[in-house]
Design a protein around this motif. Structure first.
Motif, short mmCIF file in Angstrom:
data_model
loop_
_atom_site.label_atom_id
_atom_site.label_comp_id
_atom_site.label_asym_id
_atom_site.label_seq_id
_atom_site.Cartn_x
_atom_site.Cartn_y
_atom_site.Cartn_z
N MET A 176 0.84 -1.18 0.00
CA MET A 176 0.00 0.00 0.00
C MET A 176 0.89 1.24 0.00
O MET A 176 1.91 1.28 0.66
N GLN A 177 0.45 2.23 -0.75
CA GLN A 177 1.11 3.52 -0.75
C GLN A 177 0.08 4.56 -0.28
O GLN A 177 -1.05 4.56 -0.74
N VAL A 178 0.51 5.42 0.62
CA VAL A 178 -0.36 6.46 1.14
C VAL A 178 0.37 7.80 0.99
O VAL A 178 1.56 7.89 1.28
N PHE A 179 -0.36 8.80 0.53
CA PHE A 179 0.23 10.11 0.29
C PHE A 179 -0.57 11.15 1.06
O PHE A 179 -1.79 11.07 1.15
N LEU A 238 3.03 9.18 -8.43
CA LEU A 238 2.72 7.76 -8.60
C LEU A 238 2.76 7.42 -10.08
O LEU A 238 2.22 8.17 -10.91
N GLU A 262 2.24 3.76 -12.22
CA GLU A 262 2.01 2.32 -12.25
C GLU A 262 1.76 1.89 -13.69
O GLU A 262 1.77 2.72 -14.60
#
Length: 105
Positions: A1-4, A24, A26
């Motif tokens: 998971m990536q959280v910004f 980001l 992808e």
């Protein structure tokens, strides 16, 4: 998971002295934060990707193709690939989350 966090992204964008920060990328999409100060000129050119703009804060007008409308916090704008578009009449500092699909180059 990536959280910004928006505050962190905006600080990084400002530190790099640019209006746009891609945060980001992808396989099928990319995302960035676009910032224009009140009164600024938006220098955008059409992109090769579809885009969604989500206005996080600020007020402006946006023109996509031949259509124009006012946008503010909470506005979502879809821009098809290759269509000219720009923000204008920016009356409050604008912060916009941008999603590209496929990812921007």
């Amino acid at each position: 998971m990536q959280v910004f966090r928006l505050d962190d992204l905006d600080a990084e964008r400002a530190a790099n002295e640019g209006a746009y920060l891609r945060f980001l990328r992808e396989r099928n999409m990319s995302a960035g934060l676009y910032a224009l100060d009140a009164g600024a000129i938006d220098p955008q050119k059409p992109h090769d990707q579809d885009e969604i703009y989500f206005v996080v804060s600020g007020r402006a007008s946006v023109t996509v193709g031949e259509e124009s409308t006012a946008v503010a916090r909470g506005s979502v704008v879809y821009v098809p690939a290759g269509v000219p578009h720009r923000f204008h009449h920016i009356s409050e500092d604008l912060r916009v989350l941008v999603v590209f699909s496929p990812p921007e180059a």
